[in-house]
Design a protein around this motif. Structure first.
Motif, PDB file in Angstrom:
ATOM      1  N   GLN A 157      11.070  -5.155  -1.770  1.00 23.45           N
ATOM      2  CA  GLN A 157      11.833  -4.211  -2.672  1.00 23.45           C
ATOM      3  C   GLN A 157      11.095  -3.930  -3.986  1.00 23.45           C
ATOM      4  N   PHE A 158      11.102  -2.855  -4.369  1.00 24.22           N
ATOM      5  CA  PHE A 158      10.436  -2.573  -5.654  1.00 24.22           C
ATOM      6  C   PHE A 158      11.301  -2.015  -6.888  1.00 24.22           C
ATOM      7  N   ASN A 159      10.899  -1.936  -8.317  1.00 22.30           N
ATOM      8  CA  ASN A 159      11.660  -1.390  -9.203  1.00 22.30           C
ATOM      9  C   ASN A 159      10.388  -0.417  -9.707  1.00 22.30           C
ATOM     10  N   LEU A 160      10.719   0.956  -9.964  1.00 20.82           N
ATOM     11  CA  LEU A 160       9.693   1.501 -10.331  1.00 20.82           C
ATOM     12  C   LEU A 160      10.444   2.800 -11.404  1.00 20.82           C
ATOM     13  N   SER A 161       9.644   3.123 -12.492  1.00 20.12           N
ATOM     14  CA  SER A 161      10.197   4.226 -13.389  1.00 20.12           C
ATOM     15  C   SER A 161       9.124   5.042 -13.455  1.00 20.12           C
ATOM     16  N   VAL A 162       9.376   6.403 -13.492  1.00 24.37           N
ATOM     17  CA  VAL A 162       8.686   7.509 -13.822  1.00 24.37           C
ATOM     18  C   VAL A 162       9.103   8.569 -14.649  1.00 24.37           C
ATOM     19  N   ASN A 163       8.239   9.153 -15.578  1.00 25.61           N
ATOM     20  CA  ASN A 163       8.781  10.200 -16.464  1.00 25.61           C
ATOM     21  C   ASN A 163       8.717  11.407 -15.801  1.00 25.61           C
ATOM     22  N   GLN A 164       9.674  12.114 -15.972  1.00 27.95           N
ATOM     23  CA  GLN A 164       9.896  13.852 -15.446  1.00 27.95           C
ATOM     24  C   GLN A 164       9.489  14.420 -16.743  1.00 27.95           C
ATOM     25  N   LYS A 165       8.712  15.461 -15.958  1.00 27.05           N
ATOM     26  CA  LYS A 165       8.108  16.556 -17.061  1.00 27.05           C
ATOM     27  C   LYS A 165       8.451  17.874 -16.272  1.00 27.05           C
ATOM     28  N   THR A 166       8.459  18.832 -17.273  1.00 26.79           N
ATOM     29  CA  THR A 166       8.908  20.080 -16.881  1.00 26.79           C
ATOM     30  C   THR A 166       7.785  20.981 -16.838  1.00 26.79           C
ATOM     31  N   PRO A 167       7.304  21.361 -15.710  1.00 27.86           N
ATOM     32  CA  PRO A 167       6.014  22.084 -15.626  1.00 27.86           C
ATOM     33  C   PRO A 167       6.243  23.504 -16.348  1.00 27.86           C
ATOM     34  N   SER A 197       0.736  -1.373   0.209  1.00 25.18           N
ATOM     35  CA  SER A 197       0.240  -0.149  -0.060  1.00 25.18           C
ATOM     36  C   SER A 197       0.868   1.221   0.135  1.00 25.18           C
ATOM     37  N   ARG A 198       2.052   1.229   0.611  1.00 27.84           N
ATOM     38  CA  ARG A 198       2.877   2.312   0.552  1.00 27.84           C
ATOM     39  C   ARG A 198       3.548   2.546  -0.876  1.00 27.84           C
ATOM     40  N   ILE A 199       3.862   1.334  -1.431  1.00 27.38           N
ATOM     41  CA  ILE A 199       4.146   1.584  -3.064  1.00 27.38           C
ATOM     42  C   ILE A 199       2.998   2.279  -3.769  1.00 27.38           C
ATOM     43  N   SER A 200       1.629   1.915  -3.563  1.00 23.09           N
ATOM     44  CA  SER A 200       0.724   2.454  -4.270  1.00 23.09           C
ATOM     45  C   SER A 200       0.614   3.896  -3.879  1.00 23.09           C
ATOM     46  N   SER A 201       0.660   4.260  -2.773  1.00 22.56           N
ATOM     47  CA  SER A 201       0.458   5.517  -2.414  1.00 22.56           C
ATOM     48  C   SER A 201       1.629   6.443  -2.903  1.00 22.56           C
ATOM     49  N   PHE A 209       2.999  10.383  -7.437  1.00 26.07           N
ATOM     50  CA  PHE A 209       3.832  10.739  -8.716  1.00 26.07           C
ATOM     51  C   PHE A 209       2.652  11.140  -9.579  1.00 26.07           C
ATOM     52  N   ASP A 210       1.501  10.450  -9.648  1.00 23.39           N
ATOM     53  CA  ASP A 210       0.419  10.847 -10.621  1.00 23.39           C
ATOM     54  C   ASP A 210      -0.072  12.327 -10.571  1.00 23.39           C
ATOM     55  N   GLU A 211      -0.122  12.576  -9.201  1.00 23.09           N
ATOM     56  CA  GLU A 211      -0.511  14.057  -8.876  1.00 23.09           C
ATOM     57  C   GLU A 211       0.572  15.110  -8.837  1.00 23.09           C
ATOM     58  N   SER A 212       1.688  14.631  -8.892  1.00 25.72           N
ATOM     59  CA  SER A 212       2.946  15.769  -8.975  1.00 25.72           C
ATOM     60  C   SER A 212       2.811  16.314 -10.199  1.00 25.72           C
ATOM     61  N   GLU A 213       3.495  17.723 -10.300  1.00 22.62           N
ATOM     62  CA  GLU A 213       3.602  18.571 -11.275  1.00 22.62           C
ATOM     63  C   GLU A 213       4.688  18.192 -12.119  1.00 22.62           C
ATOM     64  N   TRP A 214       5.810  17.548 -11.353  1.00 26.92           N
ATOM     65  CA  TRP A 214       7.088  17.278 -11.810  1.00 26.92           C
ATOM     66  C   TRP A 214       7.245  15.839 -12.881  1.00 26.92           C
ATOM     67  N   PHE A 215       6.270  14.961 -12.148  1.00 24.61           N
ATOM     68  CA  PHE A 215       6.475  13.556 -12.725  1.00 24.61           C
ATOM     69  C   PHE A 215       5.322  13.277 -13.231  1.00 24.61           C
ATOM     70  N   ALA A 216       5.240  12.177 -14.224  1.00 17.99           N
ATOM     71  CA  ALA A 216       3.906  11.421 -14.708  1.00 17.99           C
ATOM     72  C   ALA A 216       4.197  10.083 -15.101  1.00 17.99           C
ATOM     73  N   ASN A 217       3.237   9.390 -15.163  1.00 17.17           N
ATOM     74  CA  ASN A 217       3.466   8.126 -15.871  1.00 17.17           C
ATOM     75  C   ASN A 217       4.357   7.071 -14.880  1.00 17.17           C
ATOM     76  N   PRO A 218       3.800   6.712 -13.564  1.00 12.03           N
ATOM     77  CA  PRO A 218       4.740   5.807 -12.674  1.00 12.03           C
ATOM     78  C   PRO A 218       4.485   4.530 -13.296  1.00 12.03           C
ATOM     79  N   ASN A 219       5.470   3.653 -13.353  1.00 14.00           N
ATOM     80  CA  ASN A 219       5.514   2.442 -13.840  1.00 14.00           C
ATOM     81  C   ASN A 219       6.103   1.509 -12.978  1.00 14.00           C
TER      82      ASN A 219
END
Length: 188
Positions: free
Chosen positions: A170-180, A135-139, A144-154
């Motif tokens: 242990q988890f592996n996650l990738s997230v795209n950085q966006k420039t607001p 649940s912490r990973i889901s949070s 990340f989805d609500e962030s203005e600097w990140f999008a599309n967590p995978n």
């Protein structure tokens, strides 16, 4: 007494006219030679003048060619400097972005979760971390989805941790950085 002229006056007149003719012919030849000499001198002077003009034009052309080469070198150097300045400006502009990215990574981090490894390739940030529960990973992904600097967590992998960290995943996650986009102030 009668005056009789026995002198051959006709021959003398003829000889005198012949001398005048020869003198006039000689004068005409001298005048023609003088005119020919003047014409030849004038022609030589014009040729010399034109050759001096041609030499001046050639020297001026060589000077202009060297100036053109120098201008091309200066333009090339200017273009190099402009490209260097552009790189520096890009780096200066991106310098606060990395600070904001790290700040946003900390803000999105929920309690009971920590990062072990962060890698950035292009606009993608790869995260390896440990969490107390799924649940912490889901949070984290929601933040990340609500962030203005990140999008599309995978989320690519979730596994149980080793014996030293029992109870953690242990988890592996990738997230795209966006420039607001910068905020635009309204003019009143």
């Amino acid at each position: 007494m009668a005056k009789i002229n026995l002198r051959p006056w006709r021959e003398e007149l003829r000889a005198e006219k012949q001398q005048q003719f020869v003198a006039m012919l000689l004068g005409a030849v001298i005048v023609a030679a003088g005119l020919g000499f003047l014409w030849n001198t004038n022609l030589d002077n014009r040729i010399d003048y034109q050759e001096s003009r041609n030499a001046y034009i050639e020297s001026a052309t060589k000077e202009l060619d060297s100036q053109i080469k120098e201008i091309e070198d200066l333009r090339r150097k200017r273009d190099e400097l402009i490209s260097r300045m552009q790189v520096i400006q890009d780096l200066q502009g991106k310098r606060p972005v990395i600070v904001r990215v790290f700040d946003e990574l900390v803000r999105t981090l929920p309690d009971g979760l920590f990062y072990m490894d962060l890698k950035k390739a292009g606009n993608t940030v790869s995260i390896v971390g440990m969490a107390e529960s799924n649940s912490r990973i889901s949070s984290l992904m929601r933040q990340f989805d609500e962030s203005e600097w990140f999008a599309n967590p995978n989320l690519t992998n979730v596994s149980s941790a080793d014996e030293r960290r029992a109870g953690y995943s242990q988890f592996n996650l990738s997230v795209n950085q966006k420039t607001p986009e910068p905020e635009v102030e309204e003019k009143k």
